[in-house]
Scaffold this active site. Structure first.
Site, mmCIF file in Angstrom:
data_model
loop_
_atom_site.group_PDB
_atom_site.id
_atom_site.type_symbol
_atom_site.label_atom_id
_atom_site.label_comp_id
_atom_site.label_asym_id
_atom_site.label_seq_id
_atom_site.Cartn_x
_atom_site.Cartn_y
_atom_site.Cartn_z
ATOM 1 C CB CYS A 54 49.218 42.906 42.082
ATOM 2 S SG CYS A 54 47.718 42.088 41.541
ATOM 3 C CG ASP A 56 46.341 43.319 38.013
ATOM 4 O OD1 ASP A 56 46.622 44.512 37.809
ATOM 5 O OD2 ASP A 56 47.011 42.368 37.580
ATOM 6 C CB CYS A 81 48.689 45.068 33.034
ATOM 7 S SG CYS A 81 48.383 43.284 33.052
ATOM 8 C CB CYS A 131 46.317 38.725 33.561
ATOM 9 S SG CYS A 131 47.454 39.996 34.154
#
Length: 322
Positions: A54, A56, A81, A131
C-alpha cells in the site's frame, strides 16, 4: 465547492478534529540526529516499518536514556496518508516520557482513542485503522532495535499476512481489544487479507500455517470460555439468592451505608423479617433508639434506606416498617 462534492460529507465527517489538526499541524514530525540525542544524554534509535503493497511507511526516531530506558524524545517521518501522519504524531506524544517497555504496551486502540474528540465516537473510519496498527508495530520495531534483538523475538508468533506484514499477535490483540466477530472486521482494522487474500482461508494461491478464519474462531472460543469462567466466579445476583443469603447481603449494606448515619443521631434499625412476594423482596424493619417514633421514619428515612438497598442490591426491594 461543497466538501460533500469532493469526497462525500459522511466520509469527511468520519475523521475527528484531532486527526485533522495533527495531519495539518503535526507536533513531532521530523528527525532526531545523533548529536541531538547525545546532547540529551541519550542513544539514538531509528526504526522503519511499513507495508510495501500500500506504500505506507514510517521511520521512527527515539532518543532513549540508556540508564533508565526512558524515551526522552520521539519524532517520525512517514510516506502515508493524513491518518498515518496523525497516528504517528499521536504515537510519538504518547511514548515520550515512558520507558521502552512501557511504550511496548501501547496498542493501536490506545492511539485511536487518543485521537477521538469524544469517548463514544471513533476518530477514523474502520478502513483506516491499519494506520494506527502501523504506529503500534513501529513501536515494537524500535523497541527491538533498542534492545538489539530481532523483532520476531518480541513476537509470540509468526507473520500471518505477508502482504501487509501483520503478525499473529497483532491479529489476536485486535480481535480481543475490539471484540471483532468477522474476518471482514479484521481486514478493516489491520489490512490482513486485503491484498492476495491467501491468509483468509485455505485454498489461496499461497498456503499458510495460520488463517484468519481459524484465528478468529480460536480467539472467540477463548473469549467465550474466559467470560463463562468470570460469570461462574462472580457472586450470584440478589434475585437468585436464597432468603438467608439475601438477609446477609441486606445487613452488609445497612452496616456500611445506612446504620452509621442513623447512629450519629442516636437511632438504629433491625431487620425482623424478609419475604419474596409479587416479584419483589420485602424487607421488614423495626426502628430503635431515636428513630423510633420519629416523624420522618415512615417518609424520608424510609425512602433513604430503600434507595440504598435498591441501588446496591436490587431495584425490586420494598422496605416496610413495622
Amino acid at each position: 465547492m461543497a466538501k460533500s462534492d469532493l469526497i462525500g460529507g459522511t466520509l469527511w465527517e468520519s475523521y475527528s478534529r484531532k486527526v485533522n489538526d495533527r495531519m495539518l499541524n503535526p507536533r513531532h514530525l521530523g528527525e532526531i540526529t545523533k548529536a541531538e540525542a547525545e546532547k540529551l544524554g541519550a542513544s539514538l534509535v531509528v526504526a522503519d516499518w511499513g507495508a510495501e503493497v500500500c506504500g505506507d511507511a514510517i521511520r521512527a526516531f527515539w532518543a532513549v536514556d540508556t540508564k533508565t530506558g526512558r524515551i526522552l524524545d520521539a519524532r517520525f517521518k512517514t510516506f502515508g496518508c493524513g491518518t498515518a501522519i496523525a497516528s504517528s504524531d499521536m504515537m510519538c506524544e504518547m511514548i515520550i516520557g515512558r520507558t521502552v517497555d512501557e511504550a511496548m504496551k501501547i496498542t493501536n486502540i490506545d492511539v485511536e482513542h487518543a485521537l477521538r474528540d469524544s469517548e463514544d465516537t471513533a476518530a477514523i473510519p474502520p478502513q483506516k485503522m491499519h494506520c494506527s496498527v502501523m504506529a503500534y508495530d513501529v513501536i515494537r520495531k524500535a523497541a527491538a532495535e533498542y534492545k538489539g534483538v530481532d523483532m520476531d523475538s518480541l513476537e509470540e508468533e509468526e507473520i500471518v499476512c505477508q502482504c501487509a506484514r501483520v503478525s499473529l499477535r497483532t491479529v489476536k490483540d485486535v480481535i480481543r481489544i475490539n471484540d471483532l466477530k468477522t474476518v471482514e472486521e479484521i481486514t478493516r482494522f489491520t489490512k490482513a487479507g486485503a491484498f492476495c487474500k491467501s491468509c483468509i482461508r485455505p485454498g489461496g494461491h499461497e498456503s499458510r500455517r495460520h488463517y484468519l478464519v481459524d484465528i478468529l474462531a480460536e480467539v472467540r472460543a477463548d473469549m467465550d470460555r474466559e467470560r463463562e469462567r468470570a460469570e461462574a466466579a462472580a457472586p450470584p445476583r440478589f434475585a437468585a439468592m436464597g432468603l438467608f443469603q439475601k438477609h446477609r447481603a441486606v445487613e452488609m449494606v445497612l452496616d456500611e451505608k445506612v446504620r452509621p448515619t442513623l447512629l450519629k443521631d442516636g437511632g438504629n434499625l433491625e431487620v425482623v423479617d424478609m419475604k419474596d412476594a409479587d416479584g419483589a423482596t420485602q424487607v421488614f424493619i423495626r426502628y430503635v433508639g431515636a428513630c423510633k417514633g420519629c416523624p420522618s421514619a415512615s417518609t424520608g428515612t424510609l425512602g433513604y434506606i430503600e434507595e440504598f438497598l435498591r441501588s446496591e442490591l436490587d431495584p425490586a426491594i420494598k422496605v416496610l416498617p413495622i
